[in-house]
Design an enzyme around this catalytic site. Sequence first.
Site, PDB file in Angstrom:
ATOM      1  N   ASP A   1      -5.670   5.949   1.755  1.00 15.92           N
ATOM      2  CA  ASP A   1      -5.933   4.553   1.405  1.00 15.92           C
ATOM      3  C   ASP A   1      -7.362   4.206   1.831  1.00 15.92           C
ATOM      4  O   ASP A   1      -7.807   4.589   2.913  1.00 15.92           O
ATOM      5  CB  ASP A   1      -4.934   3.650   2.136  1.00 15.92           C
ATOM      6  CG  ASP A   1      -4.958   2.231   1.604  1.00 15.92           C
ATOM      7  OD1 ASP A   1      -3.998   1.874   0.914  1.00 15.92           O
ATOM      8  OD2 ASP A   1      -5.940   1.489   1.873  1.00 15.92           O
TER       9      ASP A   1
ATOM     10  N   HIS B   1       0.836  -1.205   0.000  1.00  9.81           N
ATOM     11  CA  HIS B   1       0.000   0.000   0.000  1.00  9.81           C
ATOM     12  C   HIS B   1       0.871   1.255   0.000  1.00  9.81           C
ATOM     13  O   HIS B   1       0.498   2.279  -0.562  1.00  9.81           O
ATOM     14  CB  HIS B   1      -0.935  -0.006   1.209  1.00  9.81           C
ATOM     15  CG  HIS B   1      -1.978  -1.079   1.144  1.00  9.81           C
ATOM     16  ND1 HIS B   1      -3.309  -0.818   0.930  1.00  9.81           N
ATOM     17  CD2 HIS B   1      -1.875  -2.424   1.217  1.00  9.81           C
ATOM     18  CE1 HIS B   1      -3.985  -1.960   0.894  1.00  9.81           C
ATOM     19  NE2 HIS B   1      -3.128  -2.960   1.079  1.00  9.81           N
TER      20      HIS B   1
END
Length: 461
Positions: free
Chosen positions: A121, A30
Amino acid sequence: MTPPPAPTMAAVHGGRRRHVLLFPLPSQGHINPMFRLAGLLHARGFTITIFHTQFNAPDPARHPDYRFVPVPDGSPVPVAMKDAVAQIIELGVACEAGFRDRLASVLEEYSRDAVACLVADTHLLPIFEVAARLSVPTLALRTGSAACCACFLAYPMLFDKGYLPVQESQRDMPVLELPPYRVRDLPVIGEDASGRVSELISRAMTAVKTSSGLILDTFDVLERRELEGLRRDLAVPVFDIGPLHKLSPAVYSSLLLPDRSCLEWLDAFPPESVLYVSFGSVACMSLRDLVETAWGIAGSGVPFLWVVRPGMVSGSAYHHQQQLPEGFEAATHGRGMVVTWAPQEEVLGHRAVGGFWTHGGWNSTAESICEGLPMLCRPYFGDQMGNARYVEHVWRVGLEVGGDLERGSVEAAIRRFMTGEDGAEMRTRAGELKKAAAECTGEGGSSCLAIDKLITHMMSL
Ligand code: UDP
């Protein structure tokens, strides 16, 4: 006559909306896309501020042009895979109050008008909620494929129609609403008796739906149908601006130190002869699987570069040399190298590498495709099964290694893949996808146009 000074970015764009705030989820798969996005926006003249957890904190010294704002997260965080879902949910919650204070100070320091938006995110819902309360527009970054996002959106339907929870007897059943997925390819993590995975997915989709847009690290030629589906099903704009690693200046966002000596080691091998083996940053295998994999690789006779991360074997935190079976090193002497972490992008781009045995994480999949490398996929959890399905069935650039790992079948799969006709065909198709990817990222390509649209959108929020 001295030339007039070059106009500053602020002058070019009227000084408005030139500051982007970002908040990555702190795991390697990520962090990489978020930092690649930061690099891309910085190259387009944006000022970058990165909010981050203490857990897996980035090293600000590596990014002197960015401002870093640490947010207290209640570390230490458990790292066992079975706790990962709870860990992600709790991390966002633990950051909420600290993020509110720090975001408020940043907004006080810069005029609100200078801040374009926060890109976070999708797994950090509380961060989206704090930003909304402070009137900061948000964009959601999903670091998986468009197909995976479509699955997430369809999660309630998958339960309603009885595809989920996965029943052993239905694993090969096609999911008619999401072709080419079978039940076994759906994004799941363990049995989810507590419903935490469903909660995680539902929260991620809430983050998308309540944001001002969805950013995906994918590209048109790879997932046109899936992107069209998302645009139909979502009320927010979708920006397919991948593959980000090809669009951003090289950024160093590795949490582990890559062993660069493997690049020199690769120099000694003929083109396309070496198998690169890596299971990403999170997947764990049993000791039995590690041993069968090792002897399968040894038996294949194929040269290999293998990443064996510390702690990659379930329940162990040993150094890799203690994990690999006795005699493995001697059996593969001169044609194998084992490292704890590799400079993966460079390895995949090395001319000696001819194939990638991967767990099928989305970054690894996209990085492999962009280098025209076929894949042997051994998925473990989450979106990896679905990615493997696309690799084998849609793009036809790889094979899934399913079932129990046995050294004989591993050996045969590696040979077929690296030296057989199937492998050569997959390599040809992968080469075509590589070219198509390069067109998307080239001037006037779909991803470049999507980046322009994203920037216009950010400036208008
Ligand atoms: N990676 C790396 N060196 C390694 C293994 C992985 O730099 O030895 C990088 C890889 O290039 C990718 C990321 O780590 O960008 C892993 O992300 P992915 O989505 O493939 O898998 P995850 O770790 O999230 O399961």
